[in-house]
Design a protein around this motif. Structure first.
Motif, PDB file in Angstrom:
ATOM      1  N   ILE A  49      55.057  41.839  60.398  1.00 25.73           N
ATOM      2  CA  ILE A  49      55.901  43.043  60.690  1.00 25.73           C
ATOM      3  C   ILE A  49      54.867  44.328  60.175  1.00 25.73           C
ATOM      4  CG2 ILE A  49      57.680  44.593  59.618  1.00 25.73           C
ATOM      5  CD1 ILE A  49      58.719  42.535  61.862  1.00 25.73           C
ATOM      6  N   TYR A 115      73.986  48.152  56.514  1.00 23.73           N
ATOM      7  CA  TYR A 115      74.939  46.953  56.591  1.00 23.73           C
ATOM      8  C   TYR A 115      74.512  46.123  58.113  1.00 23.73           C
ATOM      9  CZ  TYR A 115      77.286  49.172  53.076  1.00 23.73           C
ATOM     10  OH  TYR A 115      77.533  50.211  51.953  1.00 23.73           O
ATOM     11  N   SER A 117      73.102  43.494  60.502  1.00 23.24           N
ATOM     12  CA  SER A 117      72.774  42.017  60.657  1.00 23.24           C
ATOM     13  C   SER A 117      71.491  41.490  60.984  1.00 23.24           C
ATOM     14  CB  SER A 117      73.977  41.424  61.433  1.00 23.24           C
ATOM     15  OG  SER A 117      75.202  41.791  60.957  1.00 23.24           O
ATOM     16  N   GLU A 118      71.377  40.375  60.770  1.00 20.06           N
ATOM     17  CA  GLU A 118      70.168  39.910  61.157  1.00 20.06           C
ATOM     18  C   GLU A 118      70.533  39.108  62.649  1.00 20.06           C
ATOM     19  OE1 GLU A 118      67.107  39.001  62.287  1.00 20.06           O
ATOM     20  OE2 GLU A 118      66.627  39.750  60.125  1.00 20.06           O
ATOM     21  N   ASN A 119      69.283  38.901  63.453  1.00 17.02           N
ATOM     22  CA  ASN A 119      69.688  38.254  64.566  1.00 17.02           C
ATOM     23  C   ASN A 119      69.611  36.734  64.066  1.00 17.02           C
ATOM     24  OD1 ASN A 119      69.857  39.615  66.926  1.00 17.02           O
ATOM     25  ND2 ASN A 119      67.704  39.968  67.242  1.00 17.02           N
ATOM     26  N   TYR A 120      70.695  35.996  64.408  1.00 17.56           N
ATOM     27  CA  TYR A 120      70.421  34.604  64.258  1.00 17.56           C
ATOM     28  C   TYR A 120      71.556  33.832  64.838  1.00 17.56           C
ATOM     29  CZ  TYR A 120      74.730  35.382  61.186  1.00 17.56           C
ATOM     30  OH  TYR A 120      75.685  35.541  60.648  1.00 17.56           O
ATOM     31  N   PRO A 122      74.474  31.741  65.538  1.00 16.57           N
ATOM     32  CA  PRO A 122      75.611  31.343  64.546  1.00 16.57           C
ATOM     33  C   PRO A 122      75.859  29.952  64.431  1.00 16.57           C
ATOM     34  CG  PRO A 122      76.326  32.849  66.394  1.00 16.57           C
ATOM     35  CD  PRO A 122      75.034  32.598  66.461  1.00 16.57           C
ATOM     36  N   VAL A 272      83.984  48.068  57.276  1.00 17.37           N
ATOM     37  CA  VAL A 272      84.286  48.599  58.536  1.00 17.37           C
ATOM     38  C   VAL A 272      84.918  49.956  58.263  1.00 17.37           C
ATOM     39  CG1 VAL A 272      85.771  48.604  60.315  1.00 17.37           C
ATOM     40  CG2 VAL A 272      84.966  46.602  59.566  1.00 17.37           C
ATOM     41  N   ARG A 279      80.860  57.698  60.051  1.00 12.34           N
ATOM     42  CA  ARG A 279      80.729  58.363  61.071  1.00 12.34           C
ATOM     43  C   ARG A 279      81.459  59.690  61.306  1.00 12.34           C
ATOM     44  NH1 ARG A 279      82.746  56.220  67.143  1.00 12.34           N
ATOM     45  NH2 ARG A 279      84.697  56.164  66.009  1.00 12.34           N
ATOM     46  N   TYR A 337      83.593  48.433  48.462  1.00 14.88           N
ATOM     47  CA  TYR A 337      83.202  47.416  49.236  1.00 14.88           C
ATOM     48  C   TYR A 337      82.058  46.607  48.236  1.00 14.88           C
ATOM     49  CZ  TYR A 337      80.861  45.013  53.071  1.00 14.88           C
ATOM     50  OH  TYR A 337      80.469  43.929  53.828  1.00 14.88           O
TER      51      TYR A 337
ATOM     52  N   PHE B  78      83.147  52.321  68.494  1.00 11.16           N
ATOM     53  CA  PHE B  78      83.337  51.037  67.616  1.00 11.16           C
ATOM     54  C   PHE B  78      84.210  50.059  68.347  1.00 11.16           C
ATOM     55  CE2 PHE B  78      81.937  53.093  63.797  1.00 11.16           C
ATOM     56  CZ  PHE B  78      81.112  52.004  63.047  1.00 11.16           C
ATOM     57  N   PHE B  80      85.916  45.990  68.479  1.00 17.51           N
ATOM     58  CA  PHE B  80      86.172  44.932  67.518  1.00 17.51           C
ATOM     59  C   PHE B  80      86.193  43.860  68.273  1.00 17.51           C
ATOM     60  CE2 PHE B  80      87.287  48.660  65.197  1.00 17.51           C
ATOM     61  CZ  PHE B  80      86.581  48.615  64.064  1.00 17.51           C
ATOM     62  N   THR B  97      79.716  35.320  62.535  1.00 16.65           N
ATOM     63  CA  THR B  97      79.336  36.556  63.434  1.00 16.65           C
ATOM     64  C   THR B  97      79.992  37.750  62.950  1.00 16.65           C
ATOM     65  OG1 THR B  97      81.023  36.264  64.844  1.00 16.65           O
ATOM     66  CG2 THR B  97      78.904  35.189  65.498  1.00 16.65           C
ATOM     67  N   ASN B  99      82.057  41.011  63.146  1.00 21.39           N
ATOM     68  CA  ASN B  99      82.993  41.303  63.907  1.00 21.39           C
ATOM     69  C   ASN B  99      83.262  42.774  64.378  1.00 21.39           C
ATOM     70  OD1 ASN B  99      84.086  42.167  61.777  1.00 21.39           O
ATOM     71  ND2 ASN B  99      84.889  40.059  61.244  1.00 21.39           N
ATOM     72  N   ALA B 100      82.448  43.724  63.903  1.00 23.19           N
ATOM     73  CA  ALA B 100      82.579  45.064  64.108  1.00 23.19           C
ATOM     74  C   ALA B 100      81.314  45.588  64.947  1.00 23.19           C
ATOM     75  CB  ALA B 100      83.076  45.998  63.019  1.00 23.19           C
ATOM     76  N   ARG B 107      70.566  52.707  71.954  1.00 21.23           N
ATOM     77  CA  ARG B 107      70.216  51.819  70.798  1.00 21.23           C
ATOM     78  C   ARG B 107      71.232  50.542  70.971  1.00 21.23           C
ATOM     79  NH1 ARG B 107      67.912  52.364  65.902  1.00 21.23           N
ATOM     80  NH2 ARG B 107      69.361  51.285  64.618  1.00 21.23           N
ATOM     81  N   SER B 110      73.723  45.675  65.966  1.00 19.51           N
ATOM     82  CA  SER B 110      74.195  44.435  65.699  1.00 19.51           C
ATOM     83  C   SER B 110      75.849  44.420  65.492  1.00 19.51           C
ATOM     84  CB  SER B 110      73.289  43.821  64.575  1.00 19.51           C
ATOM     85  OG  SER B 110      73.579  44.619  63.601  1.00 19.51           O
ATOM     86  N   ALA B 111      76.390  43.449  65.596  1.00 20.08           N
ATOM     87  CA  ALA B 111      77.797  43.097  65.349  1.00 20.08           C
ATOM     88  C   ALA B 111      77.714  42.954  63.703  1.00 20.08           C
ATOM     89  CB  ALA B 111      78.538  42.067  65.926  1.00 20.08           C
ATOM     90  N   ASN B 112      78.356  43.833  62.978  1.00 15.85           N
ATOM     91  CA  ASN B 112      78.262  43.684  61.560  1.00 15.85           C
ATOM     92  C   ASN B 112      79.489  43.167  60.934  1.00 15.85           C
ATOM     93  OD1 ASN B 112      75.533  44.764  61.766  1.00 15.85           O
ATOM     94  ND2 ASN B 112      76.305  46.893  61.413  1.00 15.85           N
ATOM     95  N   PHE B 113      79.381  43.012  59.607  1.00 18.38           N
ATOM     96  CA  PHE B 113      80.572  42.695  58.714  1.00 18.38           C
ATOM     97  C   PHE B 113      81.236  41.408  59.010  1.00 18.38           C
ATOM     98  CE2 PHE B 113      80.359  47.501  58.861  1.00 18.38           C
ATOM     99  CZ  PHE B 113      80.022  47.680  57.646  1.00 18.38           C
ATOM    100  N   THR B 271      62.729  37.740  63.949  1.00 19.52           N
ATOM    101  CA  THR B 271      63.810  38.480  63.362  1.00 19.52           C
ATOM    102  C   THR B 271      63.992  39.598  64.136  1.00 19.52           C
ATOM    103  OG1 THR B 271      62.016  39.725  62.244  1.00 19.52           O
ATOM    104  CG2 THR B 271      62.714  37.864  60.962  1.00 19.52           C
ATOM    105  N   ARG B 272      65.098  40.163  64.032  1.00 21.07           N
ATOM    106  CA  ARG B 272      65.645  41.060  64.681  1.00 21.07           C
ATOM    107  C   ARG B 272      64.731  42.692  64.337  1.00 21.07           C
ATOM    108  NH1 ARG B 272      70.263  43.219  66.362  1.00 21.07           N
ATOM    109  NH2 ARG B 272      70.648  45.527  66.395  1.00 21.07           N
ATOM    110  N   LEU B 273      64.104  42.741  63.650  1.00 17.80           N
ATOM    111  CA  LEU B 273      63.110  43.881  63.135  1.00 17.80           C
ATOM    112  C   LEU B 273      61.853  43.396  64.116  1.00 17.80           C
ATOM    113  CD1 LEU B 273      62.454  46.197  61.894  1.00 17.80           C
ATOM    114  CD2 LEU B 273      61.757  45.148  59.852  1.00 17.80           C
ATOM    115  N   THR B 275      61.794  41.804  66.863  1.00 16.67           N
ATOM    116  CA  THR B 275      62.150  41.917  68.123  1.00 16.67           C
ATOM    117  C   THR B 275      62.162  43.555  68.476  1.00 16.67           C
ATOM    118  OG1 THR B 275      63.655  40.076  67.974  1.00 16.67           O
ATOM    119  CG2 THR B 275      64.005  41.445  69.984  1.00 16.67           C
ATOM    120  N   ASP B 276      62.786  44.463  67.450  1.00 12.32           N
ATOM    121  CA  ASP B 276      63.061  45.844  67.889  1.00 12.32           C
ATOM    122  C   ASP B 276      61.625  46.386  67.895  1.00 12.32           C
ATOM    123  OD1 ASP B 276      64.926  47.634  67.782  1.00 12.32           O
ATOM    124  OD2 ASP B 276      64.400  48.167  65.760  1.00 12.32           O
TER     125      ASP B 276
END
Lengths: 417, 482, 245
Positions: A49, A115, A117-120, A122, A272, A279, A337, B78, B80, B97, B99-100, B107, B110-113, B271-273, B275-276
């Motif tokens: 990186i 928050y 996420s990483e690309n993985y 599942p 969430v 936002r 949280y 957003f 869900f 995975t 869910n939000a 941009r 990613s789906a988070n949380f 990694t996501r980064l 790729t980004d």
């Protein structure tokens, strides 16, 4: 000593026992190698990186320096943060496969960046990784079953028990020797690959020693279970079945039940809600007077309150200010949280105090720095770094200083733990 | 009563009399019931929460005040991930995975949380769902109940007596199998009730549910056959038990763990980064919208001017900045789509590698069938991400077109320095109402069945192997007589 | 050698009573054996033969009366008593995957004893084990061969008291003869032998004394030599008599 040597001969000649020990050693070696490979892969990913990031920043610097607008620099420049695996991470990969160890942040609102996420895949994460902790927690007890289920009943079923007991010097010492030998072999077949892995990874002695101690204690627990079941005098097959049932309960069923209970006891929907609130705060800023936002901002950063007021048109200092105000406005949710996650972790520790499988897994991920606490520590570092980042840009914005090529190099650099 | 049913009845009676067997079977049934109830409750709870949040954010979007359209592009939306009905039976990768998902312009977030990052280490111990109980625990119970079925008779010498009575080895094995299969079916009843309950839910389709039920029954039958086969092939009950425990731990515990590591090594995932960063670099190579002399954007400008027959962008009947935004989004999205489909392809290759290794384990085939039929596998997630991206692109382009049509170029250009122009660049909120909401289109039932079919075939092949080995095992067993 | 010189008879049992719960198994048993004497204890099922052996080895505590092995009470000092005893169960079970020699070394090792290879081989020879069997795994050994290994072990341990549980059951006549010769060897070395058996013929062949156990006590005792020498036929009649009588 002779007696111990004789036990070794006896053990060595029974193919099942030797094959079991070698198999366990092979699994332990494979898991340590897999862990080391994975940790290397993560380090390499972090290394890869740095140059990419440099290119990215210089490309942005290329056009930003044409106007020297500090706001453009703050808005467009992403700064890298990374969480290198600890030296012990190879032994318990923990959550590192599902949580990012690389994250870029901007000087804008952090709560919408933190928050990600990483690309993985599942489907790969679902069964979990093959690491030393897995071999220890799940597989090693099955080997205890194989090696110990007929310790006494096997002698009885072969018709040797009476003769053995009638031999002077048998009695308790004989069983202590037999159990001791099998136990030592089990622990050695697990611990030696672990120690070797630790040396290769350059881990601290205390950390390795703690993991070896956990290994020995966990194996001792299962040997004790095997001994207690063996004393029930129910025959080899029934002993093996009972031990397997105990294993099933302690490593699969009860942890899964505990998970259900904890998930229900401590719901964490704040994540969430916090994102939505953040936002609203960020975008709502466009609809309220700039003075109000700035007044709020100066409460956190009084050092800039003497700077000229904004005039209602767009200004980067206002833009960054409302991002920070938005972060501050959701701080309670962020805190709760985090609190929810810690509470779940705390409850898990309690479960771990009762269920050895959970306790050992938790202790391993703690030692390896791959648990949720390590994740939160990384988030804390990102938070601290983000503050340095913001305050790095503020002087340019509030003092209307141009942002030059040289300034890009002055940006604070993230310091991993 | 025939010899076969007599033997089966006798074996069942023996299990019934063994307190340990009864307790074990009862415990498992209780577990399936608990798993069923908590899973159904969890599924409906999660589905409700997500539906409520979705309604809440839809409303928030519609209720935004007058804004510049590009601000709405970044206000974003957003969405869900809805949970399919069969997730109550097998949530599959749901916990693994996010869910939000936050959708905005240029941009791809990613789906988070996801639960996995919020649930401490316990989530890695396996989740208590009907699928988990049937896939992982039920085989173990069948082993416990059945390992001695034939080996016990052999060890005690009663086998010869039975043969002297004229019972054939085939009848004996069939009788034992019948007994064990009966118990397996008993275990399956509560799980099947969950499936029936799910079938009654709105949105549930018969095909995938029937396939799931058939799959699990096959799986339990398969283990029953394996257990009787091993019991008939091994001299002592203890050895039968050890062999079966070994087989179970390798196929159900070890292989599913090793397969992901091998798959991840065979098909490395950046990694996501990373790729980004590569994506950003390619994006810059495509053209630099910040550079007025950039050839790509200069060419685009010429094209637009020619199209409208004007000489300057100020003379365009539409807001050039909006057109530029539409074009920019089109270009970046093309790149996103390429990266996303590369990513999906990579993950699909990983999963295929995992499945290939999984041919060694019926548990892996069973899990694949179950998740695929439930729509809680990677393909199901990819389907959501695809639709999310399509929705995002549509939403952003609608807003960009609003910028082109409803905001004047002068106001747009002056809005940063002129508060009045800024006010004029804000358009009426009724436009937000006109934006469509996100509705996840669930997969066709036939599609789910099709996806689950290869695993179903694999499971049948698995069933065939031990079934075919039963006959030789019976012949060998009769050889014991002489 | 760790065993101390005997300070009494190899075996002395006086008025021994053993209860299993409410059930009285041994009821006033008197039995003593001199060094170099072979004693055959006969009795039907449930007469108390196995319990007698268990009491001698210290596995069951006496309710009253006493047991002395070389002067030591096995009930209170089982380890010390067992040092004086070699016990051969009905089917001598050895470690199948060890050789005859390794089995000897193993069992000696349990009691922290060590013998040279020459000593072990001498014991094997004395026990009549063929030389090619010394270093073979015992998995393929017959009952007779296993007994020879166990006897060799007893010889190596120089025990004053050898307990044999149904030693000739399942042996063919030739192996029985072989075994009886072996007992002669033990007698020559001065060991006391207590043999619990159903096999009247074998007992009559080798025993110096024969005791008949019924309902937990010796009801009749005969000797091989002298005016009171036993009559096999009479004993057989006695033996075949219904237990209730």
């Amino acid at each position: 000593m002779i007696a111990f040597k004789n036990e070794w001969l006896l053990f060595r000649r029974s193919r099942l026992g030797l094959v079991m020990i070698l198999l366990l050693a092979a699994l332990a070696i494979a898991s340590v190698v897999a862990g080391l490979v994975e940790v290397d892969r993560q380090r390499a990913a972090i290394e890869r990186i740095h140059p990419l990031q440099k290119q990215d920043v210089s490309a942005i610097a290329n056009w930003v320096t044409k106007t020297g607008t500090a706001g453009d620099a703050a808005y467009f420049t992403f700064h890298e943060t990374w969480d290198p695996p600890s030296r012990l991470a190879f032994a318990a990969l923990g959550m590192r496969d599902v949580s990012p160890y690389l994250l870029r942040v901007r000087a804008l609102g952090l709560e919408s960046q933190l928050y990600d996420s990483e690309n993985y895949n599942p489907e790969l994460a679902l069964p979990g990784r093959f690491d030393y902790a897995f071999v220890l927690v799940y597989l090693a007890p099955l080997f205890v079953i194989a090696l110990f289920h007929d310790l006494i009943s096997g002698e009885r079923e072969a018709g040797r028990l009476r003769m053995l007991e009638a031999t002077p010097g048998a009695g308790r010492r004989l069983w202590v020797r037999r159990i001791g030998l099998r136990y030592l072999l089990l622990v050695a077949s697990l611990a030696l690959p672990l120690v070797a892995g630790g040396i290769v990874a350059g881990a601290h002695l205390q950390g390795i020693a703690a993991m070896v101690g956990l290994t020995a204690a966990y194996m001792a627990f299962w040997v004790l279970v095997a001994w207690l079941i063996g004393r029930l005098n129910i025959g080899s097959a029934a002993s093996a079945a009972s031990m397997a049932a105990a294993w099933l309960l302690l490593t699969l069923v009860l942890p899964a039940l505990a998970h259900v209970a904890i998930t229900r006891a401590v719901p964490v929907n704040q994540g969430v809600e916090l994102s939505l609130a953040h936002r609203d705060a960020v975008h709502g800023a466009w609809d309220i007077p700039q003075e109000k936002t700035m007044a709020e901002f100066f409460r956190y950063h009084p050092e800039w309150s003497d700077t000229p007021p904004t005039d209602g048109t767009f200004h980067w200092k206002w833009y960054l200010a409302f991002h920070h105000v938005a972060d501050r406005s959701v701080a309670p949710q962020a805190q709760s949280y985090r609190q929810g996650l810690l509470e779940r972790d705390e409850l898990t520790r309690w479960v771990g105090a009762v269920l050895p499988a959970v306790g050992v897994q938790a202790a391993f991920t703690r030692l390896a720095g791959t648990d949720i606490q390590a994740q939160l520590t990384y988030q804390d570092r990102i938070r601290a770094y983000h503050t340095r980042l913001r305050t790095f840009y503020y002087p340019y914005l509030f003092n209307d200083r141009p942002f030059t090529e040289a300034d890009f190099a002055k940006a604070p650099v993230f310091a991993p733990g | 009563m025939s010899a076969l049913t007599l033997i089966a009845r006798d074996e069942l009676w023996l299990m019934r009399r063994s307190r340990v067997s009864v307790i074990a079977a009862a415990l498992l049934i209780v577990l399936v019931v608990i798993a069923g109830i908590t899973s159904v409750a969890h599924q409906s709870n999660v589905a409700d929460t997500r539906a409520r949040l979705q309604a809440q954010v839809d409303e928030e979007f519609d209720n935004q005040p007058s804004r510049h359209p590009h601000r709405m592009v970044h206000f974003g939306h957003f969405i869900f991930r809805p949970l399919p009905p069969l997730a109550a039976f097998d949530p599959g990768i749901d916990a693994f995975t996010g869910n939000a998902m936050f959708l905005e312009g240029h941009r791809q977030n990613s789906a988070n949380f996801g639960d996995v990052r919020q649930s401490s280490i316990l989530v890695r111990f396996g989740q208590l769902t009907p699928a988990f109980v049937l896939q992982t625990l039920a085989p173990l119970l069948i082993i416990f109940l059945g390992y001695g079925a034939v080996a016990r008779e052999r060890g005690a010498g009663t086998l010869r007596q039975l043969f002297m009575q004229g019972v054939s080895a085939g009848t004996l094995i069939a009788g034992k199998l019948l007994a064990l299969a009966t118990v397996a079916a008993l275990i399956a009843i509560p799980a099947m009730s969950v499936l029936i309950f799910v079938a009654a839910q709105p949105g549930a389709a018969a095909g995938p549910i029937a396939l799931t039920a058939a799959g699990y029954l096959t799986y339990l039958a398969l283990w029953s056959i394996i257990v009787v086969l091993v019991s008939a092939s091994v001299a002592r009950p203890r050895n039968a038990l050890l062999a079966l425990l070994g087989l179970w731990s390798v196929t159900v515990i070890l292989l599913p763990r090793i397969a992901p590591d091998l798959a991840a090594t065979a098909v490395p995932q950046p990694t996501r980064l990373e790729t980004d960063l590569t994506l950003q670099r390619e994006l810059r190579a495509m053209g630099d919208s910040h550079n007025p002399d950039d050839p790509v954007f200069a060419a685009f400008k010429q094209r637009v001017l020619r199209q409208y027959g004007v000489r300057r962008v100020e003379d365009l009947p539409v807001n050039y900045k909006g057109l530029l935004a539409v074009e920019g989004e089109r270009m970046t999205s093309e790149l996103f789509d390429r990266y996303a489909s590369e990513g999906f392809a990579r993950q699909a290759r990983q999963s295929a590698t995992m499945d290939a290794i999984g041919t060694l384990s019926p548990a892996v085939a069973m899990r694949r069938l179950s998740m695929a039929a439930a729509g809680t596998d990677l393909a199901g997630h990819a389907r959501f991400l695809d639709q999310a991206e399509a929705y995002r692109y549509d939403l952003v382009q609608r807003l960009n077109r609003l910028q082109a049509d409803a905001v004047s170029f002068e106001d747009d250009a002056a809005k940063s320095s002129d508060t009045a122009a800024e006010q004029r660049s804000r358009i009426d909120p009724h436009h937000w109402h006109a934006m469509p909401d996100f509705h996840f289109a669930p997969p066709e039932p036939g599609d789910l069945v099709r996806r689950a079919s290869p695993a179903a075939v694999m499971l049948l092949l698995w069933l065939l192997v031990p079934a075919l080995l039963l006959a030789p095992a019976a012949r060998r067993l009769e050889g014991v007589r002489s | 050698m760790t065993y101390h010189e005997p300070s009494g008879l190899p075996l002395l049992i006086a008025n021994l009573v053993v209860d299993y719960g409410a059930h009285r198994v041994l009821n006033g048993l008197d039995l003593s054996i001199r060094p170099g004497e072979i004693y055959a204890l006969l009795g039907g099922n449930g007469a108390g033969k196995s319990t007698t052996l268990a009491a001698i080895m210290g596995f069951v505590p006496p309710a009253s009366g006493e047991v002395r092995v070389c002067g030591v009470a096995p009930g209170s000092a089982p380890v010390q008593a067992r040092r004086a005893i070699a016990y051969l169960p009905e089917n001598v079970a050895l470690y199948e995957h060890l050789t005859a020699r390794e089995n000897i070394q193993y069992f000696l090792g349990i009691s922290s004893e060590r013998r040279t290879n020459a000593e072990i081989e001498a014991a094997f020879n004395a026990a009549g084990l063929q030389e090619d069997a010394f270093n073979r795994r015992v998995a393929g050994f017959s009952k007779g061969m296993r007994q020879k290994v166990a006897i060799a072990l007893a010889l190596l341990r120089h025990v004053p008291l050898v307990l044999l549980d149904e030693p000739t059951s399942g042996l063919d006549p030739r192996a029985t003869q072989d075994f009886n010769r072996l007992l002669g060897g033990l007698r020559e070395r001065g060991s006391a032998v207590l043999m619990v058996t159903h096999d009247l013929l074998s007992a009559a062949d080798t025993a110096d004394r024969i005791g008949f156990l019924d309902a937990g006590r010796i009801v009749q005792e005969s000797v091989a030599e002298g005016p009171d020498r036993y009559d096999v036929r009479a004993l057989h009649r006695h033996f075949a008599r219904p237990v209730a009588a």
